[in-house]
Design a protein around this motif. Structure first.
Motif, short mmCIF file in Angstrom:
data_model
loop_
_atom_site.label_atom_id
_atom_site.label_comp_id
_atom_site.label_asym_id
_atom_site.label_seq_id
_atom_site.Cartn_x
_atom_site.Cartn_y
_atom_site.Cartn_z
N GLY A 94 -37.03 4.06 -34.97
CA GLY A 94 -36.39 5.18 -34.29
C GLY A 94 -35.89 6.26 -35.24
O GLY A 94 -35.49 7.33 -34.81
N THR A 95 -35.92 5.97 -36.54
CA THR A 95 -35.43 6.96 -37.49
C THR A 95 -36.44 8.09 -37.70
O THR A 95 -36.08 9.16 -38.21
CB THR A 95 -35.13 6.33 -38.87
OG1 THR A 95 -36.28 5.58 -39.27
CG2 THR A 95 -33.93 5.40 -38.82
N GLY A 96 -37.70 7.82 -37.32
CA GLY A 96 -38.73 8.85 -37.51
C GLY A 96 -39.76 8.45 -38.55
O GLY A 96 -40.43 9.30 -39.12
N LYS A 97 -39.89 7.15 -38.76
CA LYS A 97 -40.79 6.64 -39.79
C LYS A 97 -42.25 7.06 -39.55
O LYS A 97 -42.89 7.66 -40.41
CB LYS A 97 -40.69 5.12 -39.78
CG LYS A 97 -40.84 4.49 -41.11
CD LYS A 97 -40.40 3.02 -41.18
CE LYS A 97 -39.79 2.45 -39.94
NZ LYS A 97 -40.75 1.87 -39.03
N THR A 98 -42.76 6.71 -38.36
CA THR A 98 -44.17 7.00 -38.07
C THR A 98 -44.45 8.50 -38.12
O THR A 98 -45.45 8.94 -38.68
CB THR A 98 -44.54 6.40 -36.70
OG1 THR A 98 -44.22 5.00 -36.73
CG2 THR A 98 -46.01 6.58 -36.40
N THR A 99 -43.55 9.27 -37.54
CA THR A 99 -43.67 10.73 -37.57
C THR A 99 -43.71 11.24 -39.00
O THR A 99 -44.51 12.12 -39.35
CB THR A 99 -42.47 11.36 -36.83
OG1 THR A 99 -42.39 10.76 -35.54
CG2 THR A 99 -42.61 12.84 -36.68
N ARG A 125 -44.27 -3.03 -33.05
CA ARG A 125 -44.01 -2.08 -31.98
C ARG A 125 -45.37 -1.64 -31.44
O ARG A 125 -46.16 -1.02 -32.14
CB ARG A 125 -43.22 -0.89 -32.54
CG ARG A 125 -42.47 -0.10 -31.50
CD ARG A 125 -41.38 0.73 -32.16
NE ARG A 125 -41.89 1.63 -33.16
CZ ARG A 125 -42.32 2.87 -32.90
NH1 ARG A 125 -42.29 3.34 -31.67
NH2 ARG A 125 -42.77 3.65 -33.87
N GLN A 133 -49.46 5.62 -31.95
CA GLN A 133 -48.79 6.85 -32.39
C GLN A 133 -49.34 7.31 -33.74
O GLN A 133 -49.61 8.50 -33.93
CB GLN A 133 -47.31 6.53 -32.51
CG GLN A 133 -46.39 7.73 -32.50
CD GLN A 133 -44.96 7.29 -32.76
OE1 GLN A 133 -44.56 6.16 -32.41
NE2 GLN A 133 -44.19 8.14 -33.39
N LYS A 160 -34.54 14.57 -38.98
CA LYS A 160 -33.72 15.14 -37.90
C LYS A 160 -32.57 16.00 -38.42
O LYS A 160 -31.52 16.11 -37.78
CB LYS A 160 -33.22 14.04 -36.96
CG LYS A 160 -34.37 13.13 -36.50
CD LYS A 160 -33.96 12.13 -35.46
CE LYS A 160 -35.05 11.06 -35.30
NZ LYS A 160 -34.75 10.04 -34.34
N ASP A 162 -32.67 18.98 -38.48
CA ASP A 162 -32.62 20.11 -37.54
C ASP A 162 -31.64 19.84 -36.40
O ASP A 162 -31.15 20.77 -35.77
CB ASP A 162 -34.01 20.37 -36.96
CG ASP A 162 -34.64 19.13 -36.35
OD1 ASP A 162 -34.66 18.09 -37.03
OD2 ASP A 162 -35.08 19.19 -35.19
N GLY A 201 -36.84 16.08 -42.83
CA GLY A 201 -37.51 16.31 -41.55
C GLY A 201 -36.75 17.38 -40.79
O GLY A 201 -35.53 17.28 -40.62
N LEU A 202 -37.48 18.41 -40.35
CA LEU A 202 -36.81 19.55 -39.72
C LEU A 202 -37.31 19.83 -38.32
O LEU A 202 -37.16 20.93 -37.80
CB LEU A 202 -37.01 20.80 -40.60
CG LEU A 202 -36.48 20.67 -42.03
CD1 LEU A 202 -37.06 21.74 -42.93
CD2 LEU A 202 -34.95 20.73 -42.04
N GLY A 203 -37.94 18.83 -37.70
CA GLY A 203 -38.47 19.02 -36.36
C GLY A 203 -39.53 17.98 -36.07
O GLY A 203 -39.83 17.13 -36.91
N GLU A 204 -40.11 18.06 -34.87
CA GLU A 204 -41.07 17.03 -34.47
C GLU A 204 -42.53 17.39 -34.75
O GLU A 204 -43.41 16.57 -34.60
CB GLU A 204 -40.89 16.75 -32.98
CG GLU A 204 -39.51 16.19 -32.66
CD GLU A 204 -39.39 15.75 -31.22
OE1 GLU A 204 -39.83 14.63 -30.91
OE2 GLU A 204 -38.87 16.55 -30.41
#
Ligand code: GDP
Length: 296
Positions: free
Chosen positions: A107-112, A137, A143, A249, A251, A274-277
């Motif tokens: 949920g921290t944004g690893k995959t992204t 997961r 993803q 995140k 942002d 990370g500044l966005g999705e």
């Protein structure tokens, strides 16, 4: 760009500058400054050190009144950048790929972050391969596959619920066979007990290193989770040798001070933010731009 994206940053900057620019810096003012800094997640000890420095430098001795903005900027830069090496180790030696292992709580944004990192590598004309070793997961592999298509990088995947270490092994093996520049491996981030995590990540790292060294272990941390996220991140840094932080995140966080806290508490530099999705929303951490954003 960082300036625009840092949510609510102006509040901290304007607040601090407003207080520091007062004609008389009395005890109440210093206390208010301290509160603002602590509220921004900088941490108690660094806040006290910073306030001490500001007190010394803002003292008017005979001559001109010091420029609050200049003093604050200099001290914030010194606080955020205690001389850490922020280069990403994405290259291997002699035609062997560099291996980036990406770890952190779900949920921290690893995959992204893995997807966005692949984008950066491609933009730098490097060849890359991704390993989907987050096999626990169900959606994670899908993803990552989507990210792979999006940025044009092949993704090595295993069966759902399969052994993460075998996917990691396979990804690195294929990376070596194909002669790519960098292999980036996504991992599972279940916050199980420390021993379980250690066994799992330890095994992933070991099987990779049977073939070639892991050159960078990136720990992904969600800036919006504050001190709590930091405690969880600490567990990871205790089970693998983390070499850099990807702070996501930013942002959506008004608490940019977490950068200071995380570097001090984990002893590793923030290397990416990370500044966005979107695919282009990952950037190397730029101390000057970050402090300017805080003060904007
Ligand atoms: P993982 O479970 O750690 O792999 O997390 P994911 O990569 O699935 O990301 C979780 C959520 O956070 C997704 O909705 C992402 O789009 C979002 N996300 C990741 N990085 C950022 C970022 O830098 N900024 C914002 N706003 N959202 C992000």
């Amino acid at each position: 760009r960082l300036r625009q994206r840092l949510a609510g940053s102006g509040t901290l900057g304007r607040g601090l500058l407003g207080l520091l620019s007062r004609d008389r810096l009395d005890e109440d003012t210093w206390e208010a400054i301290e509160d603002l800094l602590i509220g921004a997640d900088i941490g108690v000890e660094p806040t006290q050190q910073l306030v001490e420095k500001l007190r010394t430098r803002m003292r008017v001795e005979g001559g001109d009144t010091p420029d609050a903005r200049e003093v604050l900027r200099e001290e914030l830069v010194a606080l955020v950048d205690p001389g850490l090496d922020r280069s990403l180790h994405i290259s291997g030696t002699e035609g062997v790929p560099g291996v980036v292992l990406v770890v952190g709580v779900n949920g921290t944004g690893k995959t992204t972050t893995v997807g966005k990192l692949a984008r950066i590598l491609v933009a730098e004309n490097r060849t890359a391969l991704l390993g989907a070793a987050d096999t626990f997961r169900a959606a994670a592999t899908e993803q990552l596959a989507t990210w792979g298509e999006r940025v044009g990088v092949e993704v090595v995947r295993g069966p759902e619920g399969g052994d993460p270490a075998s996917v990691a092994f396979e990804a690195v093996k294929q990376g070596i066979d194909q002669g790519v520049d960098t292999v980036v491996v996504d991992t599972a981030g279940r916050l199980q007990n420390k021993q379980g995590l250690m066994d799992e990540l330890g095994k992933v790292k070991r099987v990779i290193e049977k073939q070639t060294p892991v050159t960078e272990v990136l720990l992904v941390l969600d800036a919006t989770t504050g001190q709590n996220g930091l405690i969880q991140a600490k567990v990871f840094s205790e089970v693998v040798d983390v070499t850099g932080i990807a702070l996501t995140k930013l942002d959506g966080s008004a608490k940019g001070g977490i950068v200071v806290a995380v570097q001090r508490q984990l002893g590793v530099p923030v290397k990416l933010v990370g500044l966005g999705e979107g695919p282009d929303d990952l950037a190397p951490f730029d101390v000057g731009a970050f402090v300017d954003a805080l003060l904007s």
